[in-house]
Design a protein around this motif. Structure first.
Motif, short mmCIF file in Angstrom:
data_model
loop_
_atom_site.label_atom_id
_atom_site.label_comp_id
_atom_site.label_asym_id
_atom_site.label_seq_id
_atom_site.Cartn_x
_atom_site.Cartn_y
_atom_site.Cartn_z
N ILE B 302 0.85 -1.20 0.00
CA ILE B 302 0.00 0.00 0.00
C ILE B 302 0.88 1.24 0.00
O ILE B 302 0.67 2.19 -0.76
CB ILE B 302 -0.94 -0.01 1.23
N SER B 303 1.92 1.22 0.87
CA SER B 303 2.80 2.39 0.97
C SER B 303 3.47 2.68 -0.36
O SER B 303 3.67 3.84 -0.72
CB SER B 303 3.88 2.15 2.02
N ALA B 304 3.83 1.63 -1.09
CA ALA B 304 4.63 1.85 -2.29
C ALA B 304 3.79 2.25 -3.48
O ALA B 304 4.31 2.81 -4.44
CB ALA B 304 5.41 0.58 -2.62
N THR B 305 2.48 1.98 -3.45
CA THR B 305 1.70 2.17 -4.66
C THR B 305 0.65 3.27 -4.59
O THR B 305 0.07 3.62 -5.60
CB THR B 305 0.98 0.86 -5.04
N PHE B 306 0.39 3.83 -3.42
CA PHE B 306 -0.65 4.87 -3.34
C PHE B 306 -0.01 6.25 -3.20
O PHE B 306 1.00 6.39 -2.49
CB PHE B 306 -1.57 4.63 -2.14
N PRO B 307 -0.59 7.26 -3.85
CA PRO B 307 -0.08 8.62 -3.67
C PRO B 307 -0.50 9.19 -2.31
O PRO B 307 -1.47 8.72 -1.72
CB PRO B 307 -0.73 9.40 -4.81
N ARG B 308 0.24 10.19 -1.84
CA ARG B 308 -0.06 10.80 -0.54
C ARG B 308 -1.40 11.53 -0.58
O ARG B 308 -1.75 12.17 -1.57
CB ARG B 308 1.05 11.79 -0.19
N LEU B 309 -2.17 11.41 0.51
CA LEU B 309 -3.44 12.12 0.60
C LEU B 309 -3.20 13.59 0.90
O LEU B 309 -2.14 13.96 1.40
CB LEU B 309 -4.31 11.52 1.71
N ARG B 310 -4.21 14.41 0.57
CA ARG B 310 -4.19 15.79 1.02
C ARG B 310 -4.68 15.82 2.45
O ARG B 310 -5.40 14.91 2.88
CB ARG B 310 -5.12 16.62 0.14
N ILE B 311 -4.32 16.88 3.23
CA ILE B 311 -4.67 16.83 4.65
C ILE B 311 -6.17 16.87 4.88
O ILE B 311 -6.69 16.21 5.79
CB ILE B 311 -3.93 17.94 5.43
N ASP B 312 -6.92 17.60 4.02
CA ASP B 312 -8.38 17.64 4.24
C ASP B 312 -9.01 16.30 3.88
O ASP B 312 -9.94 15.84 4.54
CB ASP B 312 -9.01 18.78 3.43
N GLN B 313 -8.46 15.61 2.85
CA GLN B 313 -8.95 14.27 2.52
C GLN B 313 -8.71 13.32 3.68
O GLN B 313 -9.56 12.51 4.05
CB GLN B 313 -8.23 13.73 1.28
N LEU B 314 -7.51 13.46 4.28
CA LEU B 314 -7.14 12.59 5.40
C LEU B 314 -8.11 12.76 6.56
O LEU B 314 -8.64 11.77 7.10
CB LEU B 314 -5.73 12.94 5.84
N MET B 315 -8.38 14.01 6.94
CA MET B 315 -9.26 14.25 8.08
C MET B 315 -10.68 13.84 7.75
O MET B 315 -11.37 13.23 8.57
CB MET B 315 -9.23 15.73 8.47
N ALA B 316 -11.14 14.14 6.51
CA ALA B 316 -12.51 13.79 6.14
C ALA B 316 -12.68 12.28 6.15
O ALA B 316 -13.70 11.76 6.61
CB ALA B 316 -12.84 14.36 4.77
N PHE B 317 -11.67 11.55 5.65
CA PHE B 317 -11.76 10.09 5.62
C PHE B 317 -11.90 9.53 7.02
O PHE B 317 -12.69 8.62 7.26
CB PHE B 317 -10.51 9.53 4.94
N CYS B 318 -11.15 10.12 7.97
CA CYS B 318 -11.22 9.62 9.34
C CYS B 318 -12.57 9.95 9.97
O CYS B 318 -13.27 9.08 10.46
CB CYS B 318 -10.09 10.22 10.16
N TRP B 319 -12.96 11.25 9.92
CA TRP B 319 -14.11 11.69 10.72
C TRP B 319 -15.43 11.41 10.05
O TRP B 319 -16.45 11.30 10.72
CB TRP B 319 -13.99 13.18 11.02
#
Lengths: 166, 388
Positions: B302-319
């Protein structure tokens, strides 16, 4: 002295020194980090009293809480490199209030008849704790969560209003 | 050595000596595992990116980690002149010690861990949450804007993703009816928890990647955004404590935890009463090794093949996605476990509800991440112009 006593005095020393550090160091970040040290010492007391669950909750909650305090400290103390705080003009008042609190707590501790001797420990298993919390005292528990939920939603609403106005 | 092992596997011994030897064993195994994992990740990522990875140091580059360790330990340990002395020097340890403490509660084999805690699962989650303090200490003490930005980002990310992690762990412990890791493993003799609870398994994997700040969740330490985040000013031995020990020991610990709690650990296909008598621990070790390696390689993939998320995507995905579905899973688990008595119907209901939730979560994520239609984008642009 038994091993438990040695551990107790070490933990007590750690918590007290850290607690004094919280209120005496001028730097906000240092104070917040002293706070987590003191709270971890208190978690150690809970382990000595065989209340592992309480100790773990202490670590879990205050780890995140202190991180948040540091962030608030950084945001509220402006753009200076070293966010510092000193005694304000209200220090006599604060001294009075904290002195009254000390007297109150000391009288409460001295006048209480404790149900057991110091040597005995009540062991409460996690299962008992769970069933007491979620069966007998479910309503107060739900009320407390409701209050927290209202506060959370209120904070979101207020901050989003400010965002819209600006 | 044989004597030491006998002591560890059941013969009576002084309590303090026993604890000391167990700790030493964990330290040695951890160090070797970390060096092996660094080599494996470099080779694995190299293969994915169609290159060879380390090749020159030793046969097939196997001594690369040793060479790196020697280089890092002999490198000058720099500290910026304006850094806060104590916080800067202590931060790597504050990051590493919680990770090491999580290793102490893991039962690697039957009846063998450093400590068998009644609240083991909760202990691991609680203690690993302290790591965030180390990130903030390092970021603030470095007196560097990138470091502070990274620290604030990591505080937001780590505190947020701790909640889905706890929810996932809580859902499994509801099914097992215990927080003791040994009990949870022993209950998976026929069906591993990953089948009964696929959604919490996925949430745990995702939240683990986020808690370890690995890609695609490496927002706090992203090189192209914050140049290494809180660790930008660190070098030499301090950097190797953070990077090598903390990151890879954390990866190892969380993978072993996942393999024990969700994949059945040493219990699943063969059961506890093995066929080798005193040497049962050999196949148990092999099982845990295979399962945790599978999880580690999955996370590396997963680490090697996915691009980095944007910070708002990261927070939205979690919450907005992980958290509501985690709560739903817990509520449904409560109803299923309360009202279904027969074990077979219970297992089927758990699998069906968790699987349905997993599909629903995947669909919601798909809806949230798909590209808006051309008409919608044009309409949004027109609306933006008319406001100006």
């Amino acid at each position: 002295m038994t091993v438990a006593e040695v551990v107790f005095y070490l933990l007590a020393l750690l918590s007290v020194i850290a607690a004094v550090g919280v209120v005496t160091v001028p730097n906000v970040v240092h104070a917040a980090l002293f706070l987590i040290l003191s709270l971890l010492g208190v978690a150690g007391f809970y382990i000595l009293l065989s209340s592992e669950f309480l100790a773990l909750v202490q670590v879990l909650i205050y780890g995140g809480a202190v991180a948040t305090i540091i962030l608030f400290g950084l945001m509220l103390t402006g753009g200076r490199d070293l966010p510092a705080v000193g005694p304000g003009a209200q220090w006599p008042l604060a001294l009075l209030v904290s002195g009254a609190l000390v007297v109150l707590l000391l009288t409460a501790v001295l006048n209480t008849t404790w149900p057991r001797d110091a040597g005995e420990m009540t062991l409460i298993s996690i299962n008992t704790l769970g069933s007491v919390l979620f069966r007998e005292w479910l309503l107060p528990f739900e009320l407390a969560s409701l209050v927290l939920l209202v506060a959370l939603i209120g904070a979101v609403v207020i901050s989003s209003q400010e965002e819209r106005e600006s | 050595m044989a004597l030491v092992l006998w002591g560890l596997f059941g013969v009576d011994m002084n309590v303090w000596l026993d604890a000391f030897l167990r700790l030493q064993l964990i330290v040695i195994v951890m160090t070797v595992t970390v060096m092996a994992l660094i080599y494996v990740e470099r080779k694995f990522v190299g293969r994915i990116q169609m290159r060879l990875g380390p090749m020159r140091t030793g046969p097939y580059g196997t001594l690369q980690s040793v060479a790196d360790a020697v280089k890092l330990l002999t490198k000058e340990d720099l500290r910026p002149a304006t850094a806060d002395f104590w916080l800067f020097e202590l931060a790597p340890y504050v990051t590493f010690v919680p990770v090491f403490m999580t290793l102490l509660a893991l039962p690697f084999m039957e009846d063998w861990g450093v400590r068998d805690l009644q609240l083991g699962l909760f202990y691991i989650v609680a203690v690993s949450g302290v790591t965030v303090i180390g990130y903030i200490m390092a970021g603030w003490a470095s007196d560097n804007k990138y470091a502070l930005l990274g620290a604030v980002r990591s505080a937001a990310q780590l505190i947020s993703y701790e909640i889905p992690l706890i929810l996932a762990v809580l859902a499994v412990s509801m099914v097992a009816g215990s927080l003791n890791l040994n009990d949870i493993i022993l209950q998976q003799d026929t069906i591993p928890n990953a089948l009964l609870q696929p959604l919490p398994f996925l949430i745990l994997l995702t939240a683990t990647l986020a808690e370890l700040s690995r890609r695609p969740f490496d927002i706090p330490i992203g090189e192209s955004e914050v140049v290494g985040g809180p660790w930008v000013e660190y070098s030499g031995i301090r950097w190797s404590i953070i990077f090598a020990l903390t990151e890879y020991a954390g990866l190892w610990g969380m993978a072993v935890l996942g393999s024990l709690v969700f994949l059945g650990g040493w219990e699943f296909p063969f059961g506890t009463s093995g066929f080798w008598g005193d040497f049962d621990f050999l196949y148990q070790m092999a099982l845990v090794f295979a399962k945790s390696s599978f999880l580690i390689l999955t996370m590396m993939l997963i680490s090697a093949t996915f691009p980095r998320l944007r910070i708002d995507q990261l927070m939205a995905f979690c919450w907005k996605i992980l958290l509501p579905f985690g709560f739903l899973q817990i509520v449904i688990n409560g109803i299923v476990l309360m009202y279904l008595d027969s074990e077979v119907t219970r297992d089927i209901a758990l699998f069906a509800t968790s699987g349905a939730l997993l599909v629903a979560m995947a669909y919601v994520t798909y809806l949230a991440t798909r590209q808006p239609s051309r008409e919608a984008r044009v309409a949004a642009m027109v609306a933006a112009r008319s406001i100006q």
